[in-house]
Write a protein that holds these residues in place. Sequence first.
Motif, PDB file in Angstrom:
ATOM      1  N   MET A  21      53.809   3.729 -16.587  1.00  0.00           N
ATOM      2  CA  MET A  21      54.335   5.081 -16.808  1.00  0.00           C
ATOM      3  C   MET A  21      55.630   5.291 -16.029  1.00  0.00           C
ATOM      4  O   MET A  21      56.614   5.815 -16.566  1.00  0.00           O
ATOM      5  CB  MET A  21      53.288   6.113 -16.397  1.00  0.00           C
ATOM      6  N   GLU A  53      55.139  12.606  -9.203  1.00  0.00           N
ATOM      7  CA  GLU A  53      53.858  13.282  -9.005  1.00  0.00           C
ATOM      8  C   GLU A  53      54.032  14.796  -9.062  1.00  0.00           C
ATOM      9  O   GLU A  53      53.285  15.497  -9.764  1.00  0.00           O
ATOM     10  CB  GLU A  53      53.247  12.891  -7.659  1.00  0.00           C
ATOM     11  N   GLU A  82      48.677  12.346 -25.100  1.00  0.00           N
ATOM     12  CA  GLU A  82      48.442  11.209 -24.234  1.00  0.00           C
ATOM     13  C   GLU A  82      47.977  11.673 -22.853  1.00  0.00           C
ATOM     14  O   GLU A  82      48.346  12.761 -22.392  1.00  0.00           O
ATOM     15  CB  GLU A  82      49.718  10.369 -24.093  1.00  0.00           C
ATOM     16  N   ARG A  83      47.210  10.832 -22.205  1.00  0.00           N
ATOM     17  CA  ARG A  83      46.766  11.119 -20.848  1.00  0.00           C
ATOM     18  C   ARG A  83      47.848  10.700 -19.869  1.00  0.00           C
ATOM     19  O   ARG A  83      48.456   9.625 -20.038  1.00  0.00           O
ATOM     20  CB  ARG A  83      45.474  10.353 -20.560  1.00  0.00           C
ATOM     21  N   LEU A  84      48.104  11.520 -18.856  1.00  0.00           N
ATOM     22  CA  LEU A  84      49.027  11.140 -17.794  1.00  0.00           C
ATOM     23  C   LEU A  84      48.266  10.281 -16.797  1.00  0.00           C
ATOM     24  O   LEU A  84      47.328  10.745 -16.144  1.00  0.00           O
ATOM     25  CB  LEU A  84      49.615  12.377 -17.102  1.00  0.00           C
ATOM     26  N   ALA A  99      54.775  15.909 -12.565  1.00  0.00           N
ATOM     27  CA  ALA A  99      53.582  15.816 -13.407  1.00  0.00           C
ATOM     28  C   ALA A  99      52.627  16.969 -13.153  1.00  0.00           C
ATOM     29  O   ALA A  99      52.059  17.543 -14.101  1.00  0.00           O
ATOM     30  CB  ALA A  99      52.884  14.481 -13.165  1.00  0.00           C
ATOM     31  N   ALA A 125      54.831  13.294 -23.578  1.00  0.00           N
ATOM     32  CA  ALA A 125      53.583  12.522 -23.590  1.00  0.00           C
ATOM     33  C   ALA A 125      52.387  13.443 -23.791  1.00  0.00           C
ATOM     34  O   ALA A 125      51.465  13.132 -24.563  1.00  0.00           O
ATOM     35  CB  ALA A 125      53.445  11.742 -22.289  1.00  0.00           C
ATOM     36  N   MET A 126      52.400  14.586 -23.136  1.00  0.00           N
ATOM     37  CA  MET A 126      51.285  15.519 -23.294  1.00  0.00           C
ATOM     38  C   MET A 126      51.295  16.151 -24.681  1.00  0.00           C
ATOM     39  O   MET A 126      50.231  16.398 -25.268  1.00  0.00           O
ATOM     40  CB  MET A 126      51.342  16.588 -22.211  1.00  0.00           C
ATOM     41  N   LEU A 152      57.191  13.377 -19.458  1.00  0.00           N
ATOM     42  CA  LEU A 152      55.810  13.779 -19.243  1.00  0.00           C
ATOM     43  C   LEU A 152      55.390  14.875 -20.213  1.00  0.00           C
ATOM     44  O   LEU A 152      54.272  14.865 -20.740  1.00  0.00           O
ATOM     45  CB  LEU A 152      55.630  14.250 -17.794  1.00  0.00           C
ATOM     46  N   LEU A 181      51.431  19.594 -15.968  1.00  0.00           N
ATOM     47  CA  LEU A 181      50.009  19.808 -16.238  1.00  0.00           C
ATOM     48  C   LEU A 181      49.630  21.277 -16.099  1.00  0.00           C
ATOM     49  O   LEU A 181      48.867  21.821 -16.908  1.00  0.00           O
ATOM     50  CB  LEU A 181      49.165  18.959 -15.287  1.00  0.00           C
TER      51      LEU A 181
END
Length: 355
Positions: free
Chosen positions: A213, A276, A235-237, A279, A230-231, A227, A283
């Motif tokens: 990733m 991080e 997709e899972r992070l 992300a 992807a969401m 990110l 989220l």
Amino acid sequence: MSIGLDDVIAAETILSHVDGEAGRLIIRGHDLEELAGRMSFEDTTAMLWDGLVPDVSDPGALFGEARERAFRYLSPLARSLSGLSPVEGMRLLLSALPDSDEDPASLAVGASAVAAAMAIRGAKGLGPVEPDASAGHAADLLRMIKDAPVDEARAMGLDTYLVTVIDHGLNASTFTARVVASTEAGLLSSVVAGLCALKGPLHGGAPGPVLDMLDAIGTIGNADSWLDDAMARGERLMGFGHRIYRVRDPRADVLKAAAARLKGNNNRIAFAEAVEQTALNVLQRRKPGRRLDTNVEFYTAILLDALGVPREGFTPLFAAGRTAGWVAHALEQESVGRIIRPQSRYVGPWPAQAA
């Protein structure tokens, strides 16, 4: 019925407790934060084994000798590692150990370090490096992988990692080890069984994709859009969220602190910290009613990458730390003296009734 045995009590243990609601991991009466980075892997193992193994009064010497003994068993198999992934190579090596060894508990821990290093090197076509019984367990493990001196900071980083993953309740690999132990198959057979369960990508294989990733993101300027996209694709992070922990995984905090001590030196720890935070923001924006926090896989990947461990070697390193826990659980299960034999519910067709 509980699919996956969620919330089913299958054993009583004095070894560890996972409190997912409070974000707490307790090992033999101590919070993880009291142990990792403060107590060595050898001393933590001795504490974990207290009352289960007869004499662990000098664990450094015990495991140093065990690494040497394991090397004598395993070094003749080095040529057999060609063409195998590191975890497959480690499985082959540990399977060669005799259950009849005079001290299978210490041998298992010593052999897991030797086998992990041999298998990681063997996958690259490199020969094994002989252990140094006088060195600390983590320092010797890293030296056997790299075939180069290891400074104190890196040895401490790996030692913290090994303590962090030493035990974690009745996870899939630990349950597997206990099932095998309950049949009286032998301690080393239980460890091999644990490794086979850990090999699955749903259990021990997640840290490597964290680096994939980061590779795909490339630069911190791309992080938010990458990110978010992807969401949007569902997709899972990788490295976020956990089946048990409803708040932050305490192992992630311990490993983040260990990684921070290695920041710089051409590694990408600072970049990972920035990803991080991005992300976590994404989220929260995308799933405002659900808390998905950083888990152990994220900073496992960052720390082991900074230590120079190839990503295909992450699962063997996980196993090298968790072996001490598998041994403890296997011994605890053996003391119960009863085979684990759950029931299943038949949902298939019934034979036609006789006319």
